[in-house]
Design a protein around this motif. Structure first.
Motif, mmCIF file in Angstrom:
data_model
loop_
_atom_site.group_PDB
_atom_site.id
_atom_site.type_symbol
_atom_site.label_atom_id
_atom_site.label_comp_id
_atom_site.label_asym_id
_atom_site.label_seq_id
_atom_site.Cartn_x
_atom_site.Cartn_y
_atom_site.Cartn_z
ATOM 1 N N SER A 1 -0.001 -2.703 12.733
ATOM 2 C CA SER A 1 -1.005 -2.650 13.754
ATOM 3 C C SER A 1 -0.596 -3.771 14.897
ATOM 4 N N PRO B 1 -4.079 -7.106 10.232
ATOM 5 C CA PRO B 1 -5.383 -6.504 9.262
ATOM 6 C C PRO B 1 -6.250 -7.466 8.965
ATOM 7 N N GLU C 1 -11.184 0.611 4.155
ATOM 8 C CA GLU C 1 -10.963 -0.082 5.409
ATOM 9 C C GLU C 1 -9.688 -0.444 5.794
ATOM 10 N N SER D 1 -7.278 1.015 8.572
ATOM 11 C CA SER D 1 -6.828 -0.148 9.741
ATOM 12 C C SER D 1 -5.082 0.340 9.821
#
Length: 467
Positions: A373, A377, A402, A406
Motif C-alpha cells: 500500500s 499498514p 484488518e 489493508s
C-alpha cells in the motif's frame, strides 16, 4: 495492430503447432496441451523460458528437460524453423496474428480465468481490444428452425443497441445467427472458432468487418485446421471466459458441444451466469440445464433492461477450481488480468521471490501487482512497558482480518484502474466470488470504489474538485 511474433511465441509454436503449410510433422510428434504445461512448469523451475530452448546454450537446457520430454523429440520439433518462417509469412499476408501465454498482448480474461489451462497459443484476426470488452455469450445448436434463428438474431441486435459485445462460436445455426444480428445492427462481435480461421477471415463479408474493428475472430487451433469434434468441445470454455453473462438458446440433453460447455460452466468453471431461453417451445435440454442451476432469460426489451442481466451474481465456489497464485503464499500477488507476460511461461518462481518491488520505470500496465500500500499498514508495537506501569494508551486493536483487508484494499485499487466485475476480481485474486463481492461492497461504502453501469463494473472512484 498486429503484435510482433516474440521469441517465446516462436518457440511455443515449434513445440505445439502443426504448421500445416509444411505438413511434415505428424500430430503425434507435437506436444499436447498437458505436455506443454508440464514443460512450461519445468522450465520455470530451472529458471528458463521457452525461447531459451533455441538459444546458443540450448543443448544443456534440452538435456535438463529430459525428465519431462524426451530430448530427441524436442530437437525434432525445434528444428522446424524453415517451416515456421514459411507459415508466418502466410499468416502475415492474411493479417492473422499469433500470441502466446508468454506475451503481454495475450487476452487477460483468459489468463485470469483459465490460468494454466489457457491455450498456449492463440491465433486471430481483427482488433484484439475487443477480447477485453466482455459482453454476452450466445450459444446453441447447429440445427434449428427459422423461428429460433429469428429469435437469436433479435438477441444480437439488442446486444448491439446496448453497446455490449456479443461472443459466440461461429458455428452454423444459433452461433452465426447471434453474430449476424449484432453485426447488422452495428455491434461488436468476438467469434471463437473451432476450425477454419484462415478461410473465415478471407471471406469478403468478414474482411471488411475485421478491418473496420467491428469483428475479431480467434482460435486456439491452427488457422488451416479443419473441423474436429474434440476441438469444438474444448473451445467452449473460451467463449464463456471472454464473456460477462451467457445465454443458451437451444441444446440437446446429455450430448453435443452446447450441452457439454454449459454443464462445464454450471458445475465446474462458474465464470458467468448461465441463462436459458424462456420463451417459445421448451426443450428437454434447456429444462435439464435449469435443473442444474441455469436461470431463465429475463427477456429484456431495451438497452437498460438488457444491462440488468450482467448484474446477476455468478454462482460462487468455495475454492477455485483453477491452480494459481494465492494472495499470501510468500510471493507477490500477480495481477492475473493485467496485460503482462504469464509468469508460468516466462518468470521463474525464485526470480519473483527475489524481486518484491517493481522498478519505477516499468509501465503500470505491464507490471505485476504487489501487495504494497502507499500508506504503511498499521502494526502492533513491540515496545516493552516497564514493570509496574501500564500504558496510558492501549495498543490499537489490529486483528488479522484488518491487516489482510489493508493489503487487499491496495491490490484492488491497482486492479481497478479499468472497470471489472466481481467475478473478474475474484478470478484475479483467486478467491470465491462471494468473498470478492464482500470486499468490493465494503470499498464502495468506504468511498474508495464506485459501481458504474456502462461499462458495467467496479472502478476506483475519481476524486472531484472541491470534494
Amino acid at each position: 495492430m498486429t503484435p510482433v511474433l516474440s521469441p517465446n511465441t516462436q518457440a511455443i509454436l515449434l513445440l505445439t503447432a502443426p504448421l500445416i503449410a509444411g505438413r511434415s510433422t505428424t500430430s503425434s510428434d507435437l506436444l499436447s496441451p498437458g505436455e506443454y504445461k508440464r514443460l512450461a512448469r519445468h522450465l520455470r523451475e530451472i529458471q528458463r523460458q521457452p525461447a531459451d530452448l533455441v538459444s546458443p546454450d540450448a543443448t544443456e537446457i534440452l538435456r535438463a528437460c529430459q525428465p519431462v520430454i524426451d530430448e530427441s523429440r524436442l530437437l525434432k520439433l525445434l528444428g522446424r524453423g524453415f517451416l515456421l518462417s514459411q507459415v508466418i509469412e502466410r499468416w502475415q499476408a492474411r493479417a492473422i496474428w499469433v500470441v502466446s501465454r508468454a506475451d503481454a498482448e495475450y487476452p487477460r480474461r483468459l489468463k485470469a480465468r483459465l490460468r494454466e489451462d489457457a491455450p498456449a497459443v492463440l491465433y486471430g484476426c481483427g482488433d484484439m481490444a475487443l477480447l477485453e470488452t466482455g459482453g454476452l455469450a450466445v450459444v446453441g445448436s447447429r440445427h434449428v428452425d427459422d423461428a429460433l434463428i429469428d429469435y437469436t438474431m433479435s438477441i444480437g441486435r439488442l446486444a448491439a443497441r446496448a453497446g455490449s459485445t456479443l461472443v459466440s462460436g461461429g458455428a452454423k445455426g444459433i452461433d452465426q445467427a447471434a453474430m449476424r444480428g449484432a453485426l447488422e445492427a452495428g455491434g461488436k462481435v468476438c467469434g471463437v472458432l473451432a476450425d477454419s480461421l484462415e478461410k473465415t477471415t478471407m471471406n469478403r463479408e468478414h474482411r471488411n468487418l475485421l478491418l473496420e474493428g467491428q469483428l475479431v475472430l480467434i482460435s486456439p487451433y491452427d488457422p488451416s485446421a479443419g473441423f474436429n469434434v474434440g476441438n469444438a468441445m474444448q473451445r467452449n470454455k473460451l467463449i464463456y471466459a471472454l464473456a460477462d453473462a451467457s445465454l443458451v438458446v437451444s441444446s440437446d440433453v446429455n450430448k453435443g458441444g452446447t450441452w457439454a460447455g454449459a454443464v462445464e460452466q454450471l458445475d465446474k468453471l462458474k465464470f458467468v451466469p448461465v441463462f436459458v431461453r424462456s420463451t417459445g417451445e421448451s426443450s428437454a435440454g434447456l429444462d435439464a440445464l435449469r435443473s442444474k442451476g441455469a436461470l431463465p432469460w429475463p427477456n429484456p426489451r431495451d438497452a437498460d433492461s438488457f444491462e440488468e442481466v450482467f448484474n446477476v451474481p455468478t454462482p460462487s465456489t468455495a475454492t477455485s477450481s483453477q491452480v494459481g497464485l494465492s494472495l499470501f503464499d510468500g510471493t507477490p500477488a500477480v495481477d492475473a488480468t493485467a496485460v503482462a507476460p504469464d509468469v508460468r511461461d516466462t518468470v521463474p518462481v525464485s526470480k519473483v521471490e527475489e524481486e518484491p518491488s517493481v522498478p519505477a520505470e516499468v509501465d503500470s500496465d505491464t507490471r505485476s501487482s504487489a501487495l504494497v500500500s502507499e500508506d504503511p499498514p498499521l502494526a502492533v508495537s513491540n515496545a516493552e512497558v516497564p514493570a509496574g506501569e501500564t500504558s496510558e494508551k492501549p495498543l490499537p486493536e489490529i486483528v488479522p482480518a484488518e491487516l489482510l483487508f489493508s493489503a487487499v484494499r491496495a491490490l484492488i485499487q491497482q486492479l481497478l484502474t479499468t472497470p471489472m466485475k466481481d467475478a473478474e476480481v475474484a478470478a484475479a485474486l483467486d478467491v470465491s466470488n462471494a468473498q470478492a463481492k464482500a470486499w468490493l461492497q465494503r470499498l464502495v461504502e468506504e468511498g474508495v470504489l464506485e459501481k458504474q453501469k456502462k461499462p458495467a463494473g467496479y472502478i476506483v472512484k475519481q476524486k472531484r474538485l472541491f470534494e
